[in-house]
Design a protein around this motif. Sequence first.
Motif, PDB file in Angstrom:
ATOM      1  N   VAL C  29       0.838  -1.213   0.000  1.00 52.03           N
ATOM      2  CA  VAL C  29       0.000   0.000   0.000  1.00 52.03           C
ATOM      3  C   VAL C  29       0.867   1.256   0.000  1.00 52.03           C
ATOM      4  O   VAL C  29       0.513   2.268  -0.604  1.00 52.03           O
ATOM      5  N   ARG C  30       2.026   1.179   0.644  1.00 47.79           N
ATOM      6  CA  ARG C  30       2.908   2.360   0.672  1.00 47.79           C
ATOM      7  C   ARG C  30       3.468   2.659  -0.722  1.00 47.79           C
ATOM      8  O   ARG C  30       3.662   3.818  -1.085  1.00 47.79           O
ATOM      9  N   GLU C  31       3.734   1.604  -1.480  1.00 47.16           N
ATOM     10  CA  GLU C  31       4.267   1.824  -2.837  1.00 47.16           C
ATOM     11  C   GLU C  31       3.288   2.673  -3.664  1.00 47.16           C
ATOM     12  O   GLU C  31       3.687   3.634  -4.335  1.00 47.16           O
ATOM     13  N   ALA C  32       2.001   2.331  -3.588  1.00 50.97           N
ATOM     14  CA  ALA C  32       1.002   3.104  -4.340  1.00 50.97           C
ATOM     15  C   ALA C  32       0.856   4.502  -3.746  1.00 50.97           C
ATOM     16  O   ALA C  32       0.816   5.500  -4.474  1.00 50.97           O
ATOM     17  N   ALA C  33       0.782   4.576  -2.415  1.00 54.33           N
ATOM     18  CA  ALA C  33       0.549   5.868  -1.760  1.00 54.33           C
ATOM     19  C   ALA C  33       1.714   6.816  -2.009  1.00 54.33           C
ATOM     20  O   ALA C  33       1.517   8.010  -2.271  1.00 54.33           O
ATOM     21  N   GLN C  34       2.941   6.294  -1.945  1.00 52.36           N
ATOM     22  CA  GLN C  34       4.101   7.159  -2.156  1.00 52.36           C
ATOM     23  C   GLN C  34       4.146   7.683  -3.590  1.00 52.36           C
ATOM     24  O   GLN C  34       4.505   8.833  -3.823  1.00 52.36           O
ATOM     25  N   ARG C  35       3.741   6.845  -4.558  1.00 49.74           N
ATOM     26  CA  ARG C  35       3.695   7.333  -5.945  1.00 49.74           C
ATOM     27  C   ARG C  35       2.641   8.438  -6.096  1.00 49.74           C
ATOM     28  O   ARG C  35       2.846   9.412  -6.819  1.00 49.74           O
ATOM     29  N   ASP C  71      -0.380   3.506  10.688  1.00 45.94           N
ATOM     30  CA  ASP C  71       0.873   4.263  10.676  1.00 45.94           C
ATOM     31  C   ASP C  71       1.623   4.092   9.356  1.00 45.94           C
ATOM     32  O   ASP C  71       2.322   5.010   8.915  1.00 45.94           O
ATOM     33  N   ALA C  72       1.452   2.936   8.704  1.00 43.86           N
ATOM     34  CA  ALA C  72       2.095   2.742   7.401  1.00 43.86           C
ATOM     35  C   ALA C  72       1.592   3.770   6.388  1.00 43.86           C
ATOM     36  O   ALA C  72       2.309   4.137   5.466  1.00 43.86           O
ATOM     37  N   LEU C  73       0.352   4.232   6.557  1.00 43.26           N
ATOM     38  CA  LEU C  73      -0.242   5.181   5.613  1.00 43.26           C
ATOM     39  C   LEU C  73      -0.255   6.604   6.160  1.00 43.26           C
ATOM     40  O   LEU C  73      -0.978   7.468   5.650  1.00 43.26           O
ATOM     41  N   GLY C  74       0.541   6.839   7.185  1.00 46.23           N
ATOM     42  CA  GLY C  74       0.690   8.210   7.673  1.00 46.23           C
ATOM     43  C   GLY C  74      -0.558   8.767   8.330  1.00 46.23           C
ATOM     44  O   GLY C  74      -0.741   9.986   8.379  1.00 46.23           O
TER      45      GLY C  74
END
Lengths: 356, 340, 385
Positions: C29-35, C71-74
């Motif tokens: 999920v972080r890979e998509a969110a960070q992009r 927390d992984a998604l801020g």
Amino acid sequence: MAPTENDIAIVGFAQTSPDRRTQLTEADLVLHATRAVIADTGLDKSEIGFTVSGSCDYLSGQAFSFVQNTDAYGMVPAINESHVEMDGAWALYEAYVRLLQGDIDVAMAVGVGKNSNSDPSTLYTIEFDPYYLTPLGTDTWSLAALQARALLDSGKATERDFADVVVRNRANAKSNPYAQIKGDYSADELLAADYVRNPLRRHDLPPTTDQAAAIILARGKRAYDFCERPAWITGIDHRIEAHLPTVRKDITTSVSTRLAAQGAGVGKGPIEVAEVHAPFSFQELIVAESLGLDASTEINPSGGALATHAVMVAGIIRMGEAANQIIKNGKNRTLAHSTSGPCLQQNLVCVMEGDQ
Amino acid sequence: MADTVQEFVFNLTFPFTRTLGSTLSTFSSALAQGQIIGVRTGGRVIAPPLEYDPDSAADSGTDWVRVGPKGTVSTWTWVPEPTNLHPLDHAFGFAFITLDGADTPMLHVVDAGSESAMAAGMRVEASFKAPADCVGRIDDIIAFVPAADPSPSEGAGEPFAAPEENDITEMDAYCDLTYVDNASPTTTMWAKALMEGRIIGQKCPQCERTIVGPRGMCSVCAIELDESHVIDVPDRGVVSNFTIVTPVQYHGQTETEPFVRCSILLDGANAVIAQQEILGITASEVRVGMHVECVWAPANERSVQDIDNRSRGSGGDAIIGWRLTGEPDEPAENYLNRMM
Amino acid sequence: MSHQPVAIVGIGQTHHKRKRADVSIAGLVREAAQRALEDANMDWGDIDAVVLGKAPDLFEGVMKPEMYLADALGAVNKPMFRVHTAGSVGGSTGIVGSHLVSSGRHKRVLSVAFEKQSEGNAQFALGGGKGASIGAGGAFAPFIRAYIRRSGAPEDIGWMVAVKDRLNGAKNPYAHLKLADITIDKVKESPMMWDPLHFLESCPSSDGACAVVFTDEDGGKAASKPPAWVLATAMKSEPGWYSGRDAVNPQAAHACAQEIYKTVGITNPREQIDCAELYVPFSWYEPMWLEAHEIAAPGEGWKMTQSGATALDGDFPVNMSGGVLSSNPIGASGLLRFAEAALQVRGLAEDHQVGGANLAIAQAYGANAQFFAMWAVGSSLNPLG
């Protein structure tokens, strides 16, 4: 008050009988709760502009379990509808936001949970960090007990304080026909029981309940079509914290509750009644302190979650109870709280006011 | 005649496989070698490591730190009667343990013998499984036990040099939950009728639609339907649509060959029974428009053990299947829209 | 009304694969969110609230994973919301996120949807953990058979959709399947899975995630890249079963499209809409949805496929991204449709860009073809002029 078109109120609330073990299905429970609230408010189902429910697949162990529950809405012709895998209190939040879009003026929020099918000492092991917590069988009671022990060691509370919370809630529950565990108890007799998870005894833990609840929300002047004295939502907010309690700075307080309370404007005036969703006795102490409540606020006249606790429903019931204090009991400013996740990870706070 | 079932025990078991990603792989690969590590991020050492700083969500990076094997309990509880999912079969403690060299505690098990041994501030030490049994999962540490020597762990707080490639990139996660559902009054009604060789539906008094395999409500009108709305429907009809499923193999799959499930529009009832098997022909011979009739199991062999609240409308082991009556087919066009 | 304009300023997705062996659930999920954050020129701290969507928790065996992913998604100290509306969930996740901005609750919202199917087995989960699961294909095959008979469509329409969407997918760097050499014959000769559906007419099982950043009007105007504007949203549901229900042509599918068209002022969808991302997990759903969403006349949807109108260079391109047939991380599949529509009107779809796309729609559906989510997005707030 003269409502603006952005003011939204709770105008109706219904719940099913809180059974330790119902013979009914979740869909049956939803039908009973929604039929009751529709009848109470004098609505026709076609007037409801948005319907949203909160429930949990894993309570029944079936993927898409909520889909069958939607049979209870009679969705012909098609309706605006949604679902959250959260307590019905958050379904109500989605309904609130949906009403703010301005194109509809009535919404229904539902919470349902047939909790008796599963074992709470094992089920919630899969709700936690799948790499570090689940493989240890980390259970929801143990996590609560770890938090309770931290609270004791901080000197902020004693085991007798925990028992006193239980005594008060069970006594309050006597006047609530929708309470499951009720009666007169003494702290001494409660403290004589064995620990289930030191320092928590059975009475510090929530009961297991099968239940559904439904709430009707209306926007602007439309609220008066259903209710003489609507419970206007003057503030609502919810916040979450880090998942692992071990990386939070201090688990004897609830940062997310404090932030949500600020967001909901709790401190703008006195709160006469607060309905707090504390599944574990000591959590009521943490939440009350984090909400900034003092002794002038009556907490949980319904008996709260220690009297009745259907997971996915207990939060929306707090909303309904706090609203009824305004709708039916003449109170002017009340608060509802709901929680989710390990050690109070996520918290929702809603402030309601009646017309003066 | 066998009774209808009142309770259904359902074991939801599944062997999930979790891929770990870089951070958790580094942790797991070190753990399997008996080394616990944390990561320095946001100004503190978090152990076990997270991929992200929980405060800021920034990537944690790779500033690995050796922690433990000894640590200090900050808060604890006691489990007097472990469940089947707990790692120990005797009474034990859960505790937050701040490992030497770490700034945040980890949650783990303390095997302390008795509740009275537990206290904040107690020094404990990791007890690992035999090296051959270690798979890099958090329960490679059997438990923490009271430390024989409370002095600081050697090497704790020092940097850990991770290998270029981690040995362990996955973990097994076996889900094992037990559910006990009970038969709703509507389910019991259906199951009893099947035992008597009857197919029943409920007819909505408002929209007059009939649903076969009663649901206790009308999904169009949102009104409750009860025993007074029950009607008997014929056990003959026409195949209105079907699906042929080529079974995919999965944990718990019971089928190996393509199988058919049909919708049958029951004669004169304006109602469909779904998910039925057709007997005596192969999957590829099933056609829309075929006349079929129900084949009941002999009364003394009928069973509705499998009829639970989710499978209403299924015939259980009371209905063996449906066979062709031999009448000429009806035109398919008249039936195709009656999957329901 | 309090309804305020909403801009999409960030879109991100993972590389979708059968098994993303290189990441944890959080990593996915972080890979998509960070992009998406990078696309929006933002950091985690700029986000006010997070909405997470996914299909059933039984797919990964983690209950309410939004708790573990907070927390992984801020989302720490912020609102975090979890949506689950069956197959339409990705669409609902986008809509709920956009509503948090249009209602004035928040200025910047991150919606994320994911599925990590390789952790478990969807067929198992859909079968309630029992044997003889018919799966999604088994559930939809009868609807498709009815459509074919009803419309008189030739049998190769499904094969054409399967080829067209895979050729589009081959142009999408994030797609799971990149079958540049697919042919009608290959589809036709692939194994029959759920008669009349062949293996190559069915969606794959994917790991993947998608993320979208929403902002208010000011945020949209200040964005460094062109924004997409959310013009209309709708979520409509009908019962999965009642006697006589027409599941081939669901009333909720019509109601959903009608509401979108009315809000945007669309009177001739075929002419006025530049392209569409429709939830087509099985090939035949392309013509079925073209009809149920009133883009084609009843019985005529297949002719749009047959004539090439729905190809990337046709007059009404459908599933430019390659669609669900090319990537199917179930919970994210709806948001991927919604994100691709936005990407098109932003002009950022690169090799699968439809020239001059100013108005696009996206749709997702779920359960027994009974839950529908749809939105329309534009390159401006008034693309019809």
